[in-house]
Design a protein around this motif. Structure first.
Motif, mmCIF file in Angstrom:
data_model
loop_
_atom_site.group_PDB
_atom_site.id
_atom_site.type_symbol
_atom_site.label_atom_id
_atom_site.label_comp_id
_atom_site.label_asym_id
_atom_site.label_seq_id
_atom_site.Cartn_x
_atom_site.Cartn_y
_atom_site.Cartn_z
ATOM 1 N N LEU A 19 0.823 -1.208 0.000
ATOM 2 C CA LEU A 19 0.000 0.000 0.000
ATOM 3 C C LEU A 19 0.863 1.267 0.000
ATOM 4 C CD1 LEU A 19 -2.867 -1.034 2.439
ATOM 5 C CD2 LEU A 19 -2.946 -0.867 -0.058
ATOM 6 N N ALA A 20 1.967 1.245 0.732
ATOM 7 C CA ALA A 20 2.874 2.399 0.743
ATOM 8 C C ALA A 20 3.467 2.628 -0.641
ATOM 9 C CB ALA A 20 3.985 2.201 1.771
ATOM 10 N N GLY A 21 3.850 1.553 -1.320
ATOM 11 C CA GLY A 21 4.379 1.679 -2.681
ATOM 12 C C GLY A 21 3.336 2.215 -3.648
ATOM 13 N N LEU A 22 2.104 1.717 -3.536
ATOM 14 C CA LEU A 22 1.033 2.213 -4.407
ATOM 15 C C LEU A 22 0.734 3.680 -4.126
ATOM 16 C CD1 LEU A 22 -1.398 -0.841 -4.389
ATOM 17 C CD2 LEU A 22 0.099 -0.088 -6.251
ATOM 18 N N ALA A 23 0.761 4.066 -2.856
ATOM 19 C CA ALA A 23 0.529 5.473 -2.497
ATOM 20 C C ALA A 23 1.631 6.364 -3.057
ATOM 21 C CB ALA A 23 0.432 5.617 -0.982
ATOM 22 N N LEU A 43 8.391 5.635 -10.256
ATOM 23 C CA LEU A 43 9.219 4.432 -10.407
ATOM 24 C C LEU A 43 9.583 3.795 -9.070
ATOM 25 C CD1 LEU A 43 11.527 5.594 -13.328
ATOM 26 C CD2 LEU A 43 9.548 4.065 -13.443
ATOM 27 N N THR A 44 9.924 4.605 -8.079
ATOM 28 C CA THR A 44 10.264 4.056 -6.764
ATOM 29 C C THR A 44 9.044 3.410 -6.118
ATOM 30 O OG1 THR A 44 11.955 5.760 -6.493
ATOM 31 C CG2 THR A 44 11.289 4.564 -4.525
ATOM 32 N N GLY A 45 7.907 4.091 -6.180
ATOM 33 C CA GLY A 45 6.680 3.520 -5.627
ATOM 34 C C GLY A 45 6.267 2.244 -6.341
#
Length: 120
Positions: A19-23, A43-45
């Motif tokens: 979820l943090a990556g998607l956010a 890209l990082t997310g």
């Protein structure tokens, strides 16, 4: 218990990292950023989200280390790139990067019995 299945709290941590990556990947579509900030967040997310999704299916030490590196980059990128980050966007990067970093770091520390490089 089989080594291929992880305890529920590990899966919960991987889900929170996902979820943090998607956010983080969705952040550039919500707020205005410069091109470099846009692509860095996207890209990082996206990388964090993909690594966390794979870890949900099949945890692996290499995935944890890669996710920790991506989490550190997410947290420091507003200062490393120095362009296009307001204070609120920088704080969002730090918070989401720490979330992405915390859970795989905890799993590495727990699985190594506290004897990993994370305790040095």
């Amino acid at each position: 218990m089989s080594k291929t299945w992880t305890p529920n709290y590990d899966k919960l941590g991987d889900g929170i990292s996902l979820l943090a990556g998607l956010a983080l990947a969705g952040l550039p579509f919500v707020v205005t950023m410069t091109d470099i900030a846009f692509w860095s967040a996207l890209l990082t997310g996206g990388l964090i989200a993909v690594l966390a999704a794979i870890a949900l299916w099949r945890p692996h030490e290499g995935l944890d280390w890669a996710r920790m590196v991506a989490g550190v980059w997410a947290a420091i990128s507003p200062w490393a790139l120095v362009a296009g980050f307001t204070l609120s966007i920088a704080l969002a990067h730090v918070a989401l990067g720490v979330l992405a970093l915390a859970f795989p770091a905890w799993r590495r520390w727990k699985n190594d019995g506290g004897n990993s490089a994370l305790t040095a």
